[in-house]
Write a protein that holds these residues in place. Structure first.
Motif, PDB file in Angstrom:
ATOM      1  N   VAL A 119       0.871  -1.173   0.000  1.00 49.83           N
ATOM      2  CA  VAL A 119       0.000   0.000   0.000  1.00 49.83           C
ATOM      3  C   VAL A 119       0.906   1.221   0.000  1.00 49.83           C
ATOM      4  CG1 VAL A 119      -1.827   1.272   1.171  1.00 49.83           C
ATOM      5  CG2 VAL A 119      -1.804  -1.237   1.246  1.00 49.83           C
ATOM      6  N   ASP A 120       0.919   1.916  -1.122  1.00 50.52           N
ATOM      7  CA  ASP A 120       1.792   3.049  -1.396  1.00 50.52           C
ATOM      8  C   ASP A 120       3.240   2.615  -1.590  1.00 50.52           C
ATOM      9  OD1 ASP A 120      -0.132   5.050  -1.584  1.00 50.52           O
ATOM     10  OD2 ASP A 120      -0.140   5.406   0.567  1.00 50.52           O
ATOM     11  N   ALA A 121       4.035   3.539  -2.141  1.00 51.28           N
ATOM     12  CA  ALA A 121       5.415   3.213  -2.497  1.00 51.28           C
ATOM     13  C   ALA A 121       6.394   4.304  -2.082  1.00 51.28           C
ATOM     14  CB  ALA A 121       5.511   2.948  -4.001  1.00 51.28           C
ATOM     15  N   GLY A 122       6.001   5.132  -1.112  1.00 53.16           N
ATOM     16  CA  GLY A 122       6.919   6.096  -0.529  1.00 53.16           C
ATOM     17  C   GLY A 122       7.658   6.927  -1.555  1.00 53.16           C
ATOM     18  N   LEU A 123       8.943   7.113  -1.309  1.00 57.47           N
ATOM     19  CA  LEU A 123       9.855   7.817  -2.200  1.00 57.47           C
ATOM     20  C   LEU A 123      10.858   6.815  -2.779  1.00 57.47           C
ATOM     21  CD1 LEU A 123      10.252  10.910   0.084  1.00 57.47           C
ATOM     22  CD2 LEU A 123       9.444  11.019  -2.280  1.00 57.47           C
ATOM     23  N   PRO A 124      11.577   7.170  -3.832  1.00 55.11           N
ATOM     24  CA  PRO A 124      12.487   6.201  -4.456  1.00 55.11           C
ATOM     25  C   PRO A 124      13.460   5.557  -3.473  1.00 55.11           C
ATOM     26  CG  PRO A 124      12.214   8.069  -5.910  1.00 55.11           C
ATOM     27  CD  PRO A 124      11.500   8.426  -4.632  1.00 55.11           C
ATOM     28  N   GLY A 125      13.985   6.334  -2.515  1.00 55.42           N
ATOM     29  CA  GLY A 125      14.946   5.788  -1.562  1.00 55.42           C
ATOM     30  C   GLY A 125      14.379   4.766  -0.613  1.00 55.42           C
ATOM     31  N   HIS A 126      13.047   4.672  -0.522  1.00 57.13           N
ATOM     32  CA  HIS A 126      12.440   3.654   0.337  1.00 57.13           C
ATOM     33  C   HIS A 126      12.555   2.253  -0.264  1.00 57.13           C
ATOM     34  CE1 HIS A 126      10.225   7.137   2.240  1.00 57.13           C
ATOM     35  NE2 HIS A 126      10.726   6.494   3.281  1.00 57.13           N
ATOM     36  N   TYR A 127      13.022   2.163  -1.499  1.00 59.23           N
ATOM     37  CA  TYR A 127      13.229   0.839  -2.095  1.00 59.23           C
ATOM     38  C   TYR A 127      14.205   0.009  -1.245  1.00 59.23           C
ATOM     39  CZ  TYR A 127      14.147  -2.699  -5.696  1.00 59.23           C
ATOM     40  OH  TYR A 127      14.270  -3.883  -6.381  1.00 59.23           O
TER      41      TYR A 127
ATOM     42  N   ILE B 180       4.258   7.438  -4.706  1.00 60.59           N
ATOM     43  CA  ILE B 180       4.487   6.597  -5.895  1.00 60.59           C
ATOM     44  C   ILE B 180       5.965   6.273  -6.089  1.00 60.59           C
ATOM     45  CG2 ILE B 180       2.478   7.675  -6.998  1.00 60.59           C
ATOM     46  CD1 ILE B 180       4.479   9.067  -8.937  1.00 60.59           C
ATOM     47  N   GLY B 181       6.818   6.622  -5.133  1.00 63.75           N
ATOM     48  CA  GLY B 181       8.275   6.652  -5.293  1.00 63.75           C
ATOM     49  C   GLY B 181       8.914   5.520  -6.068  1.00 63.75           C
ATOM     50  N   PHE B 182       8.750   4.275  -5.600  1.00 59.77           N
ATOM     51  CA  PHE B 182       9.408   3.158  -6.288  1.00 59.77           C
ATOM     52  C   PHE B 182       8.387   2.284  -7.023  1.00 59.77           C
ATOM     53  CE2 PHE B 182       8.969   1.877  -1.782  1.00 59.77           C
ATOM     54  CZ  PHE B 182       8.171   0.746  -1.904  1.00 59.77           C
ATOM     55  N   ALA B 183       7.171   2.790  -7.222  1.00 59.14           N
ATOM     56  CA  ALA B 183       6.129   1.988  -7.868  1.00 59.14           C
ATOM     57  C   ALA B 183       6.509   1.598  -9.289  1.00 59.14           C
ATOM     58  CB  ALA B 183       4.804   2.746  -7.860  1.00 59.14           C
ATOM     59  N   GLU B 184       7.020   2.548 -10.059  1.00 58.79           N
ATOM     60  CA  GLU B 184       7.371   2.236 -11.444  1.00 58.79           C
ATOM     61  C   GLU B 184       8.523   1.235 -11.500  1.00 58.79           C
ATOM     62  OE1 GLU B 184       7.502   2.349 -15.683  1.00 58.79           O
ATOM     63  OE2 GLU B 184       5.958   2.606 -14.141  1.00 58.79           O
ATOM     64  N   ARG B 185       9.468   1.353 -10.587  1.00 57.04           N
ATOM     65  CA  ARG B 185      10.584   0.396 -10.565  1.00 57.04           C
ATOM     66  C   ARG B 185      10.061  -1.023 -10.337  1.00 57.04           C
ATOM     67  NH1 ARG B 185      16.202   0.850  -7.022  1.00 57.04           N
ATOM     68  NH2 ARG B 185      17.067  -1.161  -7.688  1.00 57.04           N
TER      69      ARG B 185
ATOM     70  N   PHE C  42      11.116  17.893   7.064  1.00 58.69           N
ATOM     71  CA  PHE C  42      10.341  17.168   6.065  1.00 58.69           C
ATOM     72  C   PHE C  42      11.003  17.233   4.693  1.00 58.69           C
ATOM     73  CE2 PHE C  42       6.905  17.604   2.768  1.00 58.69           C
ATOM     74  CZ  PHE C  42       6.659  16.250   2.643  1.00 58.69           C
ATOM     75  N   PHE C  43      11.331  18.441   4.255  1.00 63.80           N
ATOM     76  CA  PHE C  43      11.903  18.571   2.918  1.00 63.80           C
ATOM     77  C   PHE C  43      13.306  17.975   2.850  1.00 63.80           C
ATOM     78  CE2 PHE C  43       8.514  21.777   2.478  1.00 63.80           C
ATOM     79  CZ  PHE C  43       7.955  21.333   1.291  1.00 63.80           C
ATOM     80  N   ALA C  44      14.079  18.089   3.921  1.00 64.54           N
ATOM     81  CA  ALA C  44      15.418  17.486   3.928  1.00 64.54           C
ATOM     82  C   ALA C  44      15.319  15.961   3.846  1.00 64.54           C
ATOM     83  CB  ALA C  44      16.176  17.904   5.182  1.00 64.54           C
ATOM     84  N   HIS C  45      14.409  15.394   4.625  1.00 62.37           N
ATOM     85  CA  HIS C  45      14.224  13.937   4.589  1.00 62.37           C
ATOM     86  C   HIS C  45      13.768  13.500   3.197  1.00 62.37           C
ATOM     87  CE1 HIS C  45      13.181   9.900   6.001  1.00 62.37           C
ATOM     88  NE2 HIS C  45      12.040  10.039   5.358  1.00 62.37           N
ATOM     89  N   ALA C  46      12.795  14.238   2.635  1.00 63.22           N
ATOM     90  CA  ALA C  46      12.286  13.881   1.317  1.00 63.22           C
ATOM     91  C   ALA C  46      13.389  13.905   0.264  1.00 63.22           C
ATOM     92  CB  ALA C  46      11.147  14.829   0.931  1.00 63.22           C
ATOM     93  N   ILE C  47      14.241  14.922   0.322  1.00 60.10           N
ATOM     94  CA  ILE C  47      15.321  15.023  -0.657  1.00 60.10           C
ATOM     95  C   ILE C  47      16.305  13.874  -0.517  1.00 60.10           C
ATOM     96  CG2 ILE C  47      17.336  16.407  -1.310  1.00 60.10           C
ATOM     97  CD1 ILE C  47      15.555  18.892  -0.725  1.00 60.10           C
ATOM     98  N   THR C  48      16.636  13.500   0.727  1.00 59.77           N
ATOM     99  CA  THR C  48      17.569  12.375   0.918  1.00 59.77           C
ATOM    100  C   THR C  48      16.970  11.069   0.416  1.00 59.77           C
ATOM    101  OG1 THR C  48      16.820  11.905   3.183  1.00 59.77           O
ATOM    102  CG2 THR C  48      18.628  13.470   2.933  1.00 59.77           C
ATOM    103  N   LYS C  49      15.650  10.981   0.374  1.00 61.49           N
ATOM    104  CA  LYS C  49      14.985   9.768  -0.113  1.00 61.49           C
ATOM    105  C   LYS C  49      14.634   9.849  -1.602  1.00 61.49           C
ATOM    106  CE  LYS C  49      14.708   7.063   3.544  1.00 61.49           C
ATOM    107  NZ  LYS C  49      15.294   5.682   3.550  1.00 61.49           N
ATOM    108  N   GLY C  50      15.126  10.882  -2.276  1.00 63.98           N
ATOM    109  CA  GLY C  50      14.981  10.924  -3.727  1.00 63.98           C
ATOM    110  C   GLY C  50      13.792  11.690  -4.246  1.00 63.98           C
ATOM    111  N   ALA C  51      13.262  12.641  -3.458  1.00 61.48           N
ATOM    112  CA  ALA C  51      12.062  13.369  -3.869  1.00 61.48           C
ATOM    113  C   ALA C  51      12.261  14.194  -5.136  1.00 61.48           C
ATOM    114  CB  ALA C  51      11.591  14.276  -2.731  1.00 61.48           C
ATOM    115  N   LEU C  52      13.500  14.498  -5.479  1.00 56.84           N
ATOM    116  CA  LEU C  52      13.745  15.316  -6.674  1.00 56.84           C
ATOM    117  C   LEU C  52      13.794  14.490  -7.954  1.00 56.84           C
ATOM    118  CD1 LEU C  52      16.450  17.762  -5.257  1.00 56.84           C
ATOM    119  CD2 LEU C  52      13.966  18.061  -5.356  1.00 56.84           C
ATOM    120  N   ARG C  53      13.653  13.180  -7.835  1.00 59.13           N
ATOM    121  CA  ARG C  53      13.758  12.310  -9.025  1.00 59.13           C
ATOM    122  C   ARG C  53      12.747  11.156  -8.932  1.00 59.13           C
ATOM    123  NH1 ARG C  53      16.627   8.168  -6.781  1.00 59.13           N
ATOM    124  NH2 ARG C  53      17.939   8.692  -4.984  1.00 59.13           N
ATOM    125  N   VAL C  54      11.507  11.493  -8.738  1.00 57.37           N
ATOM    126  CA  VAL C  54      10.462  10.473  -8.646  1.00 57.37           C
ATOM    127  C   VAL C  54       9.948  10.146 -10.047  1.00 57.37           C
ATOM    128  CG1 VAL C  54       8.204   9.883  -7.702  1.00 57.37           C
ATOM    129  CG2 VAL C  54       9.785  11.291  -6.360  1.00 57.37           C
TER     130      VAL C  54
END
Length: 244
Positions: free
Chosen positions: A29-37, A67-72, A112-124
């Protein structure tokens, strides 16, 4: 992180996704951000389950931090990605509309924004192929997740009700930790398209018999939905003057 024998969480109170674990396979259920992979991989190692046990993903809505790692996973495993029909374009890359200005405090907002960026929020990456679902649908996935339409945060927001684990996943229709203020407890979520509609949708939870109400941001709520709704309404009333 185990919440219950068949219910696992990856991420933290800032951004989280969840796993429904059954003998037949796993539903995300959900896929967080890319770094959550990587967090997902660690969780599967703890469970001693291969990644191929994941049979599909249900997205509560189409925002980038869900939707972070959903496409992967979709391309690697050839699995379906379900989403409320009205949010299909958002998951596929459409830009969401501007929302009202939310209250903020510097510390929580920066975290929030720092955590999101470290988890790949700029490249979803957008999800290039989604399977639209509607109110009442039950996708053919482990745990038999049931779709409840919850428009407001976004047009196609849904709750995902899973009786097998006595839980309902509500995405950003509410939060228990406001990522911009740090306020704890059930309350309206920031970045909401239509708060009036979102508020109406919350009442759809009242009839559910669950032990867990699980948002995408904040701690899972352990308890009945009526108590949660009462706490939400109190916080909503407190926040009303700030929105005027």
């Amino acid at each position: 992180m185990e919440l219950a024998p068949q219910l696992r969480r990856i991420g933290n109170d800032i951004v989280a996704a969840h796993l429904i674990v059954t003998d037949e396979g796993i539903t995300l259920v959900d896929a967080g951000l890319p770094g959550h992979y990587r967090d997902l991989q660690r969780e599967l190692q703890e469970l001693d389950r291969p990644i191929t046990d994941i049979k599909g993903i249900v997205l509560t809505h189409g925002d980038s931090d869900h939707i972070g790692f959903a496409e992967r996973l979709r391309t690697e495993l050839d699995i379906p990605v379900y989403i409320g029909a009205e949010d299909a374009d958002r998951a596929e890359g459409a830009k969401p509309p501007a929302t009202q200005k939310d209250p903020r405090r510097v510390g929580p907002t920066v975290r929030f924004f720092a955590h999101a960026i470290t988890k790949g929020a700029l490249r979803v990456p957008p999800v290039r192929k989604v399977a639209p679902v509607h109110d009442g649908d039950i996708p053919a996935l482990p745990g038999a997740p049931q779709i409840i339409a919850m428009p407001g945060h976004s047009p196609g927001s849904v709750a995902v009700y899973v009786p097998a684990v006595r839980a309902v996943f509500v995405g950003d229709e509410l939060t228990t930790r406001h990522v911009l203020t740090g306020r704890q407890g059930p309350q309206p979520a920031p970045f909401t398209d239509n708060q009036t509609e979102s508020s109406r949708s919350i009442d759809r939870l009242a009839s559910l018999d669950v032990d867990w109400v699980i948002p995408g941001h904040g701690a899972p709520w352990r308890g009945d939905t009526r108590s949660l709704i009462a706490a939400y309404r109190a916080a909503e009333a407190d926040a009303a003057p700030a929105r005027q």
